[in-house]
Design an enzyme around this catalytic site. Structure first.
Site, PDB file in Angstrom:
ATOM      1  N   GLN A 166      48.203  47.893  75.512  1.00  0.00           N
ATOM      2  CA  GLN A 166      49.207  47.192  76.325  1.00  0.00           C
ATOM      3  C   GLN A 166      49.730  48.109  77.421  1.00  0.00           C
ATOM      4  O   GLN A 166      49.915  47.676  78.562  1.00  0.00           O
ATOM      5  CB  GLN A 166      50.331  46.675  75.432  1.00  0.00           C
ATOM      6  CG  GLN A 166      49.817  45.599  74.480  1.00  0.00           C
ATOM      7  CD  GLN A 166      50.874  45.080  73.527  1.00  0.00           C
ATOM      8  OE1 GLN A 166      52.030  45.502  73.563  1.00  0.00           O
ATOM      9  NE2 GLN A 166      50.487  44.170  72.666  1.00  0.00           N
ATOM     10  N   ASP A 312      46.097  46.476  63.955  1.00  0.00           N
ATOM     11  CA  ASP A 312      46.693  45.225  63.464  1.00  0.00           C
ATOM     12  C   ASP A 312      46.172  44.834  62.075  1.00  0.00           C
ATOM     13  O   ASP A 312      46.712  43.934  61.437  1.00  0.00           O
ATOM     14  CB  ASP A 312      46.434  44.082  64.458  1.00  0.00           C
ATOM     15  CG  ASP A 312      47.101  44.357  65.799  1.00  0.00           C
ATOM     16  OD1 ASP A 312      48.078  45.131  65.828  1.00  0.00           O
ATOM     17  OD2 ASP A 312      46.633  43.807  66.821  1.00  0.00           O
TER      18      ASP A 312
END
Ligand code: SPQ
Length: 424
Positions: A166, A312
């Site tokens: 990100q 994740d």
């Protein structure tokens, strides 16, 4: 929602489209000239937040469910939104869009839900400010809501303190508008969907080791995107298939990009019976079908460069480790503390309450496998990955497991519980 121990899991499943790739296809399509046609787009709440934000900036996006059509406005065609842009629960939307907004000729305010308003934004504000962006946190706390006033940007060479796609993507997107080359060097390589897809749209992006570089462009061009199945969603069924005795699952069309497939390597290191079938590498993102057979697993050590490739999946990997012989050590994973919830904290608490032997460490956890689990009440903290992880752990726990806030799976996998039931 309540869950109970289940028998063997059998059958075939197709998980929904990749969340990271779905977000990017809408964002880059919005900035492109012409129409971008997206197939297998993830209809989860996070990606719908991205669609809403770009619609708010004047982009015509037709969501026909089986495909999404984005009629791009060109790289300088976004319009000043009339309202605050709401990124919902999505860190990806908030951070990537910031890189784009930093260069527009208008001011925007970005916000999100209670979780987003606690997640750290300084990590993008610092590099974007070095490029010339004007970003103000309205509560002066390094978090959203943020007011972003577009400004002329200059290229920078940014040594990122975190391996974060990100952060990298926000800088590269701002770099599309900068006055020269921009580069980001990470401690370890994070997922590279931005680099792959931007290059498909016509940007000049190159990577070398842990550095990604971009040069400004005049135009991007609309593309047809086939979003592969999300390996982060497949992870729940990979783990379920491995730990529930007698199971055999075929998970179709899963993205196996090497910057995302750390879970496959960890499973193999733990003794998993996993086979990749129909590997395909001709659509910008590699895919395969994954055949999973229940396996006797042993503990492993997970740390260093592999961490960003499975960040994740660590909650469900931690649950899997409870069913492996011996010790599993997860380190270098402090990033888990700044996700939708503090995923180290929540996993340690939840697994402990189910009877597992788990110890929290500064940057991860140590799980000593082999203890039987029992049902418990688990607060998902409205974190989709946590809710799905405990639904899987419950398949192997005696008694009843109740997951509070279980509906939050709509963020990344709205059909998750139906798919799990189908396999029982
Ligand atoms: O978008 P969001 O909320 O940050 O989602 C998560 C998730 O679990 O779905 C993290 F909480 O995935 C991130 C991932 O952890 C998605 C992402 C991306 O698409 O670029 C990159 C990772 O975050 P980061 O901070 O390591 O860049």
């Amino acid at each position: 929602m309540k869950f109970y121990k289940c028998g063997s899991l059998k059958g075939e499943i197709t998980v929904p489209g990749d969340k990271s790739i779905s977000h990017r296809s809408v964002m880059f399509g919005s900035l492109a000239r012409g129409t971008t046609e997206i197939h297998n787009f993830l209809q989860g709440a996070d990606c719908l937040s991205t669609i809403a934000c770009f619609r708010g900036m004047g982009v015509d996006i037709e969501n026909q469910k089986d495909k999404v059509l984005v009629r791009g406005r060109g790289i300088r065609g976004l319009k000043k939104p009339e309202h605050v842009l709401d990124c919902g629960n999505s860190g990806t939307t908030t951070r990537l869009i910031s890189g784009i907004l930093a260069a527009q000729n208008f001011t925007t305010t970005l916000t999100g839900d209670a979780s987003i308003r606690k997640r750290p934004m300084k990590r993008i504000i610092d590099p974007l400010s070095q490029m010339g962006a004007k970003i103000r946190c309205l509560n002066d706390n390094g978090c959203a809501p943020m007011e972003i006033t577009g400004s002329p940007l200059c290229g920078i060479d940014y040594p990122s303190p975190v391996a974060s796609a990100q952060v990298k993507s926000a800088i590269l997107l701002a770099g599309l508008y900068a006055d020269g080359e921009t580069s980001v060097t990470e401690p370890y390589v994070s997922r590279d969907h931005t680099e792959r897809m931007l290059s498909l749209f016509g940007a000049d992006v190159r990577t070398e080791g842990t550095t990604a570089r971009i040069r400004p462009v005049n135009e991007l061009y609309g593309q047809k995107i086939l979003v592969p199945g999300d390996i982060s969603s497949a992870a729940f069924f990979i783990v379920a298939g491995l730990i529930v005795p007698g199971s055999e699952l075929l998970i179709r069309n899963v993205g196996i990009n090497p910057t995302r497939n750390g879970i496959l390597k960890v499973c193999q290191n733990m003794g998993a019976r996993l086979t990749l079938i129909n590997e395909n590498d001709d659509r910008g993102e590699p895919t395969a079908d994954i055949l999973v057979k229940s396996s006797s697993l042993h503990g492993t050590a997970i740390g260093g460069a592999i961490i960003p490739t499975l960040i994740d999946e660590l909650p469900v990997i931690a649950a899997m480790a409870c069913f492996a012989e011996g010790e599993t050590i997860i380190r270098d994973a402090a990033e888990l503390k700044v996700k939708e919830s503090n995923r180290i904290d929540v996993m340690v608490q939840g697994l402990t309450s189910m009877g597992a032997d788990v110890q929290e460490t500064e940057d991860g956890m140590i799980i000593r496998g082999g203890r039987p689990l029992h049902g418990a009440i688990i607060d998902s903290k409205l974190d989709h990955r946590i809710a799905m992880t405990f639904a899987i752990a419950a398949c192997m726990a005696e008694g009843e497991t109740e997951v509070l806030g279980a509906e939050c799976v709509n963020i990344s996998y709205p059909e998750f519980y139906r798919d799990l039931e189908k396999l029982q």
